[in-house]
Design a protein around this motif. Structure first.
Motif, mmCIF file in Angstrom:
data_model
loop_
_atom_site.group_PDB
_atom_site.id
_atom_site.type_symbol
_atom_site.label_atom_id
_atom_site.label_comp_id
_atom_site.label_asym_id
_atom_site.label_seq_id
_atom_site.Cartn_x
_atom_site.Cartn_y
_atom_site.Cartn_z
ATOM 1 N N GLY A 32 0.906 -1.170 0.012
ATOM 2 C CA GLY A 32 0.062 -0.016 0.095
ATOM 3 C C GLY A 32 0.711 1.262 0.068
ATOM 4 O O GLY A 32 0.339 2.340 0.074
ATOM 5 N N ALA A 33 2.003 1.134 -0.271
ATOM 6 C CA ALA A 33 3.067 2.410 0.053
ATOM 7 C C ALA A 33 2.625 3.399 -0.863
ATOM 8 O O ALA A 33 2.767 4.567 -0.750
ATOM 9 N N ALA A 34 2.035 3.203 -2.143
ATOM 10 C CA ALA A 34 1.889 4.208 -3.106
ATOM 11 C C ALA A 34 0.534 5.195 -2.676
ATOM 12 O O ALA A 34 0.214 6.285 -3.065
ATOM 13 N N LYS A 35 -0.150 4.571 -1.643
ATOM 14 C CA LYS A 35 -1.389 5.359 -1.113
ATOM 15 C C LYS A 35 -1.033 6.156 0.110
ATOM 16 O O LYS A 35 -1.871 6.488 0.891
ATOM 17 N N LEU A 36 0.139 6.143 0.481
ATOM 18 C CA LEU A 36 0.527 7.081 1.673
ATOM 19 C C LEU A 36 0.990 8.103 1.532
ATOM 20 O O LEU A 36 1.594 8.710 0.442
ATOM 21 N N ASP A 37 0.863 9.418 2.728
ATOM 22 C CA ASP A 37 1.362 10.574 2.579
ATOM 23 C C ASP A 37 2.433 10.610 3.355
ATOM 24 O O ASP A 37 2.467 10.621 4.805
ATOM 25 N N SER A 38 3.664 10.847 2.811
ATOM 26 C CA SER A 38 4.788 10.758 3.569
ATOM 27 C C SER A 38 5.314 11.998 4.372
ATOM 28 O O SER A 38 6.055 12.010 5.100
#
Length: 328
Positions: free
Chosen positions: A143-149
């Motif tokens: 799910g990394a692409a859906k996170l707000d860093s």
């Protein structure tokens, strides 16, 4: 702290809204992962699918096992447990945050967990592991692409509270350990250190993880090593929690020095009647005799966690606000 201040802080807990099951928000997905580097992680996040029940040691949860992560630009919270704990230690808090829109990752600290306490004094190892958990979730997790860093927070309890402080940039004065333990040789902290083959020596390497923008810290270990100089560089919003009847990390060596040394002197949320382990998730029925499951007869851990978890959600909502890019 004056009696009036303690009363005000205790009463403030009563004003925190209790979130009902109907108001929790999205269903929660969950995963248990061991990375290629051997780091054990638990994850919770908004999801869809069929909820199942899981018994996990002394704890239990209802979640969607390996469900998909829903939504975009999700904020991320990392959790660090106390000595001898695991990724499950705060699963109810993680579930509440996930139901409120957060992705949560909790790690089992290598060498300081319920299976293995061979590196309890390895403060830098603990903190590097926390950063490694963030690295994995932000770059390798499905799910990394859906996170707000840009919206990353942390919650640490006991030794995990110290770990989070180190990740925020704290530089503890470890020269305070020897005189403190000379004065408190029977304390939990000093007895534990005395039985370790590897002493805590300073100075520590650079451990700051600038991705963490806000933190909640409960009953931090080695609080007495935190001077104003040790915490001078911390500017992140921080919420502090203290158990009134903490016999593992009692006052004045845990929360108070951190509060007094932090720029801005944040208030302590004093939990009346609570013991050290009451910050852990409520245990499942039948396991009340385990030491980590025991609470004072007059203290309702489940009721407290409803308020505690709601307070953490409110804190992170305020300190990690959605941006226009995230649709907030």
């Amino acid at each position: 702290m004056s009696p009036l201040s303690r009363l005000v802080l205790c009463l403030s807990l009563l004003t925190i809204p209790i979130i009902s099951d109907q108001a929790l928000g999205a269903p929660v997905g969950c995963q248990h992962i061991v990375t290629h580097d051997g780091l054990e992680l638990g994850l919770w996040y908004p999801s869809t699918g069929t909820v199942t029940h899981q018994n996990l040691g002394p704890y239990e949860q209802d979640c969607i096992a390996d469900g998909p992560l829903t939504g975009q630009h999700r904020p991320l919270i990392v959790i660090s447990h106390g000595t001898g704990g695991s990724w499950t230690s705060h699963l109810d808090t993680a579930t509440q945050l996930a139901a409120s829109g957060y992705v949560v990752v909790a790690l089992t600290e290598p060498g300081d967990n319920w299976r293995d306490q061979s590196r309890v004094t390895d403060l830098s190892g603990r903190t590097h592991a926390l950063s490694a958990a963030l690295d994995y979730v932000l770059s390798q997790w499905s799910g990394a692409a859906k996170l707000d860093s840009n919206r990353i927070g942390a919650f640490g309890f006991s030794a995990g509270g110290l770990t989070v402080l180190l990740a925020l940039g704290a530089k503890p004065d470890l020269s305070r350990l020897t005189p403190w333990c000379a004065a408190h040789p029977d304390s939990f902290t000093c007895a534990m250190i005395a039985h370790q083959k590897t002493p805590i020596n300073g100075p520590l390497p650079h451990l700051t993880d600038r991705r963490i923008r806000a933190a909640v810290i409960a009953a931090p270990a080695l609080g007495f090593t935190m001077s104003p100089q040790a915490l001078a560089g911390l500017r992140q919003p921080i919420q502090l929690w203290q158990a009134q009847n903490d016999r593992i990390l009692p006052e004045p060596g845990s929360v108070e020095p951190v509060r007094d040394a932090l720029p801005g002197h944040p208030a302590i949320h004093l939990v009346e009647g609570a013991g050290h382990f009451d910050f852990l998730a409520p245990c499942r029925p039948g396991l009340e005799t385990l030491p980590i499951c025991q609470s004072a007869a007059s203290f309702d851990r489940t009721r407290f966690h409803e308020r505690f978890n709601a307070a953490l959600v409110a804190f992170f909502n305020e300190t990690l606000p959605a941006s226009p890019r995230s649709g907030g």
